[in-house]
Design an enzyme around this catalytic site. Structure first.
Site, PDB file in Angstrom:
ATOM      1  N   PRO A  14       0.856  -1.202   0.000  1.00 17.11           N
ATOM      2  CG  PRO A  14      -0.641  -1.541   1.740  1.00 17.11           C
ATOM      3  CD  PRO A  14       0.669  -2.010   1.216  1.00 17.11           C
TER       4      PRO A  14
ATOM      5  CB  THR B 210       0.845   7.548   1.432  1.00 21.60           C
ATOM      6  OG1 THR B 210       0.661   6.708   2.562  1.00 21.60           O
ATOM      7  CG2 THR B 210       0.105   8.847   1.636  1.00 21.60           C
TER       8      THR B 210
ATOM      9  CB  CYS C 109       0.241   4.775   9.078  1.00 23.61           C
ATOM     10  SG  CYS C 109       0.323   6.458   8.424  1.00 23.61           S
TER      11      CYS C 109
ATOM     12  CE  LYS D 155       3.259  -2.862   4.575  1.00 21.46           C
ATOM     13  NZ  LYS D 155       4.048  -1.792   5.153  1.00 21.46           N
TER      14      LYS D 155
END
Length: 755
Positions: free
Chosen positions: A344, A346, A454, A494
């Site tokens: 993934p 950003t 994150c 994750k």
């Protein structure tokens, strides 16, 4: 395509683009922020700051790319001076994409006042790419003489005269892609209609029986029929996972039922209210138990139910309610050496880039991290992150290298290539978002992945992302609830090594996720896969990823299988129904373990598979810098892409971008913006033919060098104006109101990709 790309490249680097009537120099000067004109000076004439950036004696220093001597710029070479980079707040630069996104907090909380933008990128907006005067939607897709009636009549602020709009308000058609609209070429019709920047390729003027001349749009019925075959009812052709207008309105007005979530949260409430489950109860001022919260971190109290007074005395065993779905009943997953994964990303994890990576060999891809609250509120911008191209939701096409399927009942034909990643700071948010995602998306998802890595401050301070690593009980509630409501869709997670440097906590967390802990020991939460990024939250993206720690964690997971066996014949023995991915070498399920961090070549990839003993490897920044990383993995060798081959990849991205965002002025501007974002990473690539030794290191910075041809030199530039030149080869001159400010430290490696 190749011939078109090479012609455009040659014209651009020579400064005489034939892309449109305007020159590249003119368009660049009207674009982005005002910057001093580039001045060419000899290296010896550069100031102290410049010489620090362009020192030639550092080519063998650690952290510097080992470029061959003949390609390094010498002191007598003429170079363009570069402004010094400011040391601004990394978080402000990294988190810009999340500045305007809604908080992940309460469903009923009032929107906070928008914070003032801070840091070097406080003016980082992208201007506007619109027609001088827009064409009324009643005319946009209709023949000139038979438009739809406009409900606003004379008060309409848009243009109704089609010929006037085309001559005075719409910019000249683009001549790139041989002047043919790439969207119309693929779909047989152009959704942009008369607003298309290539409208001349799918329109013509005809003469009617009464002698009047009329402008009409052209459709290719054959291509339309072929393309429409890829869509379902109320879904855009070629696009998967898009909501209907009614579904979005139901979410916005809170009319979307979530029965699975409500049932699980009710059970969670009963657990929190039960003294035997909690160990103690909070007392109110009147001596009675205070109103229970939905969960330990939710601001939503449950309404008191008058008939529940006797429930407090129930036996703890009576409070248990079996979840409706078990991990063992979900779709089986497989990760292996044959399945390289795109992480993934950003900003960069958009549909066109994912589609590009899929076309170059990525087996599995993930959406950009989506915030759970905006998803539940039906925000169009957040749901756009989950959209996928039809190629993303097809069964994977890999072949098992060892010819043996280690997972019971794994059916490759039922598997998918695309998964969604979400972020949440409260269990009820994650659980409801998971149910909505798995219920509403027409073609479904491979997995729903919870982001617990994150590092962005704006996310961390809200208690989401890597902050969940410090709250294992809350995280376990989230994952257990997500599994209960996700139907046949598996749930994955994750994580990072931890939140603080030199204080890793990932292994304790992994043990809890695989086996359970405390009262839930022997009752795992059912995650089907865990991905570990080998950095801490505090470390961000500085220094190299710690693959030694990833190796230790991979070994730990294998040992946990033996530990699970030791629980056999006891009350804590795991229920087989709660174990995902039935495994034919163990009585227990298999939790796949993936490693992530600094994967930049096929050598890195296969080395991690062999020595770290991970089930799979996830690539992030390596794929941003060179998307053909997946081709190298498949071929098992380095691919020295020429500048023309790399330009073809840029052209492919532009085609995919126009298909996704449209070929009108707004769509072209959107495609340009995300292309420039990607080029801010792609410019870091140093062709393998220029390196003294291999493998390349993703952390290495290249010194100033020249390529093997002018186009390769242009692609290596870290000047955003050169990126704009590359964009103009396919998208024409930028709109006068378009703006692009490079992200802070765009050549540094503290970046937004999760890896």
């Amino acid at each position: 395509m190749t011939e078109n790309s090479q012609d455009q490249a040659q014209a651009s680097v020579n400064g005489t683009s034939h892309i449109s009537g305007d020159t590249i120099a003119d368009s660049t000067s009207t674009t982005v922020t005002q910057a001093p004109p580039s001045v060419k000076r000899k290296v010896d004439d550069l100031g102290p700051t410049d010489s620090k950036l362009d020192a030639r004696d550092d080519k063998r220093r650690k952290g510097t790319a080992p470029i061959k001597e003949e390609y390094l710029l010498k002191s007598d070479d003429v170079v363009e001076s570069r402004p010094p980079r400011d040391e601004a707040d990394d978080d402000a630069a990294e988190a810009f994409h999340h500045k305007d996104r809604q908080s992940v907090a309460s469903h009923n909380s009032k929107p906070k006042r928008r914070e003032r933008k801070q840091g070097q990128n406080k003016a980082r907006d992208f201007g506007s790419s619109r027609d001088e005067v827009g064409l009324c939607s009643s005319r946009a897709h209709k023949p000139e003489l038979s438009p739809d009636p406009c409900s606003y009549g004379d008060k309409c602020r848009f243009e109704h005269d089609l010929r006037k709009y085309l001559q005075e308000y719409k910019r000249q058609d683009l001549s790139t892609f041989n002047g043919i609209c790439p969207v119309w070429q693929t779909k047989g019709r152009c959704p942009a209609g008369w607003k298309c920047r290539f409208v001349g390729s799918h329109s013509k003027e005809v003469e009617r029986e009464d002698g009047r001349r009329e402008l009409i749009l052209l459709n290719d019925e054959t291509k339309m029929a072929e393309y429409a075959a890829t869509s379902t009812e109320e879904e855009e052709a070629g696009v998967a996972n898009s909501l209907s207008t009614q579904q979005r309105m139901d979410l916005t007005k809170k009319r979307m039922p979530t029965p699975k979530s409500d049932s699980f949260l009710e059970w969670l409430d009963s657990q929190s209210q039960n003294p035997s489950a909690q160990g103690r109860r909070q007392q109110g001022q009147d001596g009675r138990a205070s109103t229970a919260l939905r969960n330990s971190s939710s601001p939503e109290p449950d309404p008191a139910q008058p008939g529940n007074k006797g429930n407090d005395q129930m036996d703890s065993r009576a409070s248990f309610m079996d979840t409706p779905l078990r991990p063992s009943e979900k779709r089986r997953l497989y990760f292996g050496v044959e399945t390289p994964v795109l992480a993934p990303l950003t900003t960069q994890g958009n549909l066109p880039f994912r589609r590009l990576c899929t076309s170059l060999g990525a087996t599995f891809t993930y959406s950009e991290m989506a915030m759970s609250m905006p998803l539940l509120q039906g925000q169009k911008s957040e749901w756009a992150l989950i959209k996928a191209h039809e190629s993303d939701v097809q069964p994977p096409t890999f072949s098992l290298k060892n010819g043996e399927n280690i997972v019971y009942d794994y059916d490759q034909s039922k598997d998918l290539c695309f998964g969604a990643q979400i972020a949440a700071n409260k269990p009820w948010l994650a659980i409801k978002a998971t149910e909505v995602l798995t219920t509403l998306l027409p073609k479904g998802l491979r997995v729903v992945d919870l982001n617990v890595g994150c590092p962005i401050d704006l996310v961390y301070r809200e208690g989401a992302g890597s902050a969940l690593m410090d709250s294992p009980p809350k995280l376990e509630k989230m994952l257990r609830g997500m599994n209960a409501v996700s139907g046949e869709t598996p749930v994955t997670v994750k994580i990072r090594m931890g939140t603080r440097d030199k204080q890793p906590t990932a292994q304790k967390l992994v043990e809890r996720l695989v086996l359970g802990a405390g009262q839930t020991e022997g009752n795992p939460c059912g995650v089907a896969a865990i991905t570990l990024h080998g950095r801490s939250r505090q470390q961000r993206y500085s220094r190299s990823a710690d693959w030694d720690y990833i190796t230790q964690t991979a070994n730990l997971i294998k040992k946990l299988g033996a530990k699970a066996d030791s629980l056999a014949d006891t009350i804590r023995e795991p229920d087989e129904r709660d174990l995902p991915n039935g495994h034919n070498s163990s009585r227990h399920g298999k939790v796949f373990f993936l490693g992530n961090g600094d994967v930049y070549s096929h050598e890195h990839y296969y080395d991690h598979i062999e020595h770290a003993k991970v089930d799979g490897v996830m690539a992030a920044r390596g794929a941003l810098i060179k998307p053909w990383l997946f081709e190298e993995i498949a071929a098992g060798q380095y691919l020295d892409k020429s500048s023309s081959e790399r330009l073809q990849i840029i052209e492919k991205f532009c085609r995919y971008g126009l298909e996704a965002w449209g070929s009108d002025e707004i769509g072209v501007g959107q495609t340009r913006r995300f292309l420039l974002e990607w080029l801010s990473f792609a410019c870091r690539y140093v062709p393998v033919g220029l390196l003294e030794y291999l493998p390349p290191n993703i952390q290495d910075r290249p010194p100033r060098y020249k390529g093997r041809d002018e186009l390769e030199t242009l692609m290596a530039s870290d000047n955003y104006k050169d990126w704009i030149k590359l964009s103009e080869m396919f998208l024409g001159p930028a709109h006068k109101d378009f703006q692009f400010v490079p992200k802070h430290k765009s050549n540094a490696y503290e970046i937004e990709a999760e890896g």
